[in-house]
Design an enzyme around this catalytic site. Sequence first.
Site, PDB file in Angstrom:
ATOM      1  CD  GLU A 230       4.236  -1.935 -11.818  1.00  0.00           C
ATOM      2  OE1 GLU A 230       3.268  -2.550 -11.371  1.00  0.00           O
ATOM      3  OE2 GLU A 230       4.646  -0.862 -11.338  1.00  0.00           O
TER       4      GLU A 230
ATOM      5  CD  GLU B 103       6.347  -4.283  -7.266  1.00  0.00           C
ATOM      6  OE1 GLU B 103       5.168  -3.982  -6.966  1.00  0.00           O
ATOM      7  OE2 GLU B 103       7.048  -3.609  -8.026  1.00  0.00           O
TER       8      GLU B 103
END
Length: 1026
Positions: free
Chosen positions: A458, A546
């Site tokens: 991220e 994820e």
Amino acid sequence: MNMTEKIQTYLNDPKIVSVNTVDAHSDHKYFESLEEFSEGEMKLRQSLNGKWKIHYAQNTNQVLKDFYKTEFDETDLNFINVPGHLELQGFGSPQYVNTQYPWDGKEFLRPPQVPQESNAVASYVKHFTLNDALKDKKVFISFQGVATSIFVWVNGNFVGYSEDSFTPSEFEISDYLVEGDNKLAVAVYRYSTASWLEDQDFWRLYGIFRDVYLYAIPKVHVQDLFVKGDYDYQTKAGQLDIDLKTVGDYEDKKIKYVLSDYEGIVTEGDASVNGDGELSVSLENLKIKPWSAESPKLYDLILHVLDDDQVVEVVPVKVGFRRFEIKDKLMLLNGKRIVFKGVNRHEFNARTGRCITEEDMLWDIKVMKQHNINAVRTSHYPNQTRWYELCDEYGLYVIDEANLETHGTWQKLGLCEPSWNIPASEPEWLPACLDRANNMFQRDKNHASVIIWSCGNESYAGKDIADMADYFRSVDNTRPVHYEGVAWCREFDYITDIESRMYAKPADIEEYLTTGKLVDLSSVSDKHFASGNLTNKPQKPYISCEYMHTMGNSGGGLQLYTDLEKYPEYQGGFIWDFIDQAIYKTLPNGSEFLSYGGDWHDRPSDYEFCGNGIVFADRTLTPKLQTVKHLYSNIKIAVDEKSVTIKNDNLFEDLSAYTFLARVYEDGRKVSESEYHFDVKPGEEATFPVNFVVEASNSEQIYEVACVLREATEWAPKGHEIVRGQYVVEKISTETPVKAPLNVVEGDFNIGIQGQNFSILLSRAQNTLVSAKYNGVEFIEKGPKLSFTRAYTDNDRGAGYPFEMAGWKVAGNYSKVTDTQIQIEDDSVKVTYVHELPGLSDVEVKVTYQVDYKGRIFVTANYDGKAGLPNFPEFGLEFAIGSQFTNLSYYGYGAEESYRDKLPGAYLGRYETSVEKTFAPYLMPQESGNHYGTREFTVSDDNHNGLKFTALNKAFEFSALRNSTEQIENARHQYELQESDATWIKVLAAQMGVGGDDTWGAPVHDEFLLSSADSYQLSFMIEPLN
């Protein structure tokens, strides 16, 4: 520069990532002799773990400037355990934040500015005397993990500076050592420019949290080693490439190599070190067995450094032979398409934070193996070296992730806003990015379990991360590169070899798999996907790095993801995440509880968002593992009355390690069991006849085949169950009241029904059942009321259900009985309460109680459906019985809680538990303990007095808990659930699923919702046990 100026320069310049550090290198061990190697203890390593002295300053203005000098008076220093976090030993306070930076709203900063007001400094001191084995040699100090930035002095001399909290910081200290006592001083700064790169979703904990040790090297030493074990799956031969670099007196030295396993030597030989102290050897056509998670075969490579044929150093390395590659847009392990049944894992312990032990690691890895998890992502930083050794040994596939996350620089409140994101393509951040990539690669490159390098997490995208990917490819041609962030910036799609996404919904993933559509998330909320370009077919293999955000009672709908395994390019995913990040805290009364963000008065905070684990923070299992274990199994079992079909999704292993147990149950009670051994080759499916031993019966029958371990393994005992399959010939009770004369007392306020050893009261005033007394024991503490809502889950709150469904909570709590219909006959009493629901015109619910001469109460609740209303979480009745009734047994889907979207892994059977145990202690109290498809249940005291509830015509859902829905809903922590004076029963016609796609907007999938337009009927019978 004076020392103060030097410190500020290093802290505030993002281009300075280390000063005077040793080059990153492999994590191999070494010994001075074969005898020392056989004993297993490195004599050239001296641990500095233990008690250290410390001074803690709230900010740089309060720091002890001369603490590192030898003449400094240490009398007033405190003590601290190393390794260990500062905040968990009384120095500062823990803070939990997810995306936002910990200083947000307190200091206005932009990269590379460093906080000043809250930049705490820990000044550590450790005195040591060098062990004899290290004397007269080059000596180094190794810090295996320090957060965030570290300055080191020895005997008053400045040694160096380092960043990157999760890989070793090492310095040579030979020139600063003295005979006898030596003073080591270390200043750890909470914040530096490196803090912008370490914005992971975790507790912000600082200090020296991994091992510290001294080490010395022999006169000639293998400093770095890269061992590559390749497996040619077509010829079934192995190839071993050894590249090493020596330091010291390496001229005219030889390296002898021996590769062996327990069966003997595979190959051996020797080669000379070249003029630069380097050696490269390639050994081909080796007769070996390959490494995989299914069969983690490791070989021992022993390197002998020879000086005139005398051994001067021994270097052991574990080698696994495997080939991991992307071929024809598929990830292949040893030639087979792999599917990751993975989980993300933070290093975490509820008492010690990220300072975890080998015991913690062993518990984690055994639980993963026991629940069919085959892969782990080191979210979001390199783990301790021991973890990789265990993954090699036990068999787990590892995505090794660099210590890089800058989430808060480009995503604000769920929206992509990269106006000041880093590292982007900024030259000043490139040294840190490459340093972190190099540190991880060099340390972990020899581990067979590491099959993918990840550039970080991220951090948007840009040239800096692209250069990280190029670096990985330049130094290692055996592992692909992963990075999810390009989904937000498709200009840099080339960074990643794998199409990786976070929290993509099953339909979005399927769209990619069938059309090749790429998404660009940069202009939309991360809750949804924007349109992309059609390429007609996937250009890369797909994983969800994820998915399944398992916060609280979650994990519903996992099967919608595993069903995608039918598409070749779908290669699995990694659940978020393994363990709740909760920290023990002591209450004023001395008791402990598991705390989350905000409980330490930490502000800003992201509160309970740290509780996403499939295991609890205290390393006990959550009910969520029940579903994971079933759906992640490589062995699939389908059963009917005469046969079993077994699909073996293993890539390499047949089923010889397993025994299959064929069982028959009648009404949940086992009547027969037979043992079978089935041979199904990897990747194949076969059907076998099974002689289920069964007699003609009117009972409900369950045909079951369970797969169990034939022998004990390193990770589970003999008989450990892998998975099972069931086939049910359903037969639900159709019991009706027995008509016989009744003693009925029709009062002004109550209808009383009396019989042998029982009395029942149905109230006209309270409009419900108010008394059920059997054998002189009163069972009803609070009469049944309508229940349309539950104690909302984390996922419910994230999806906005408390707002959307608020009317149903009011409807259940404040319904008004507008009509009471009473039918009394000589042999029958039936009372029907007609409920009107507040705010919901023309919606009626009828609840009927009918009592027969045995004292059995037949209960029916009907909701007829009304279009145009919001969905509701559940429909049924909630009531309370005496608190002494805590023993619980049921015939339904268990053994853990079960919901309509969390049924895989819940098997129909009879289970014994208790009211206390059936409530899962999620970090924030919420809906728990439901049991789907229940035929009957009993609640009793220790004297076997109790009630039995039997489903009529259709199975129901139920829970029996220590607290009411309202009590659970109002509590923010488990300790706030006070000891109840009742046992709370819910009997439901239906409850919606719990969801799990994410916890910030994803709804429960439509097929698992309850539509208010549909009709629901609940019918059950209550009777005494005795």
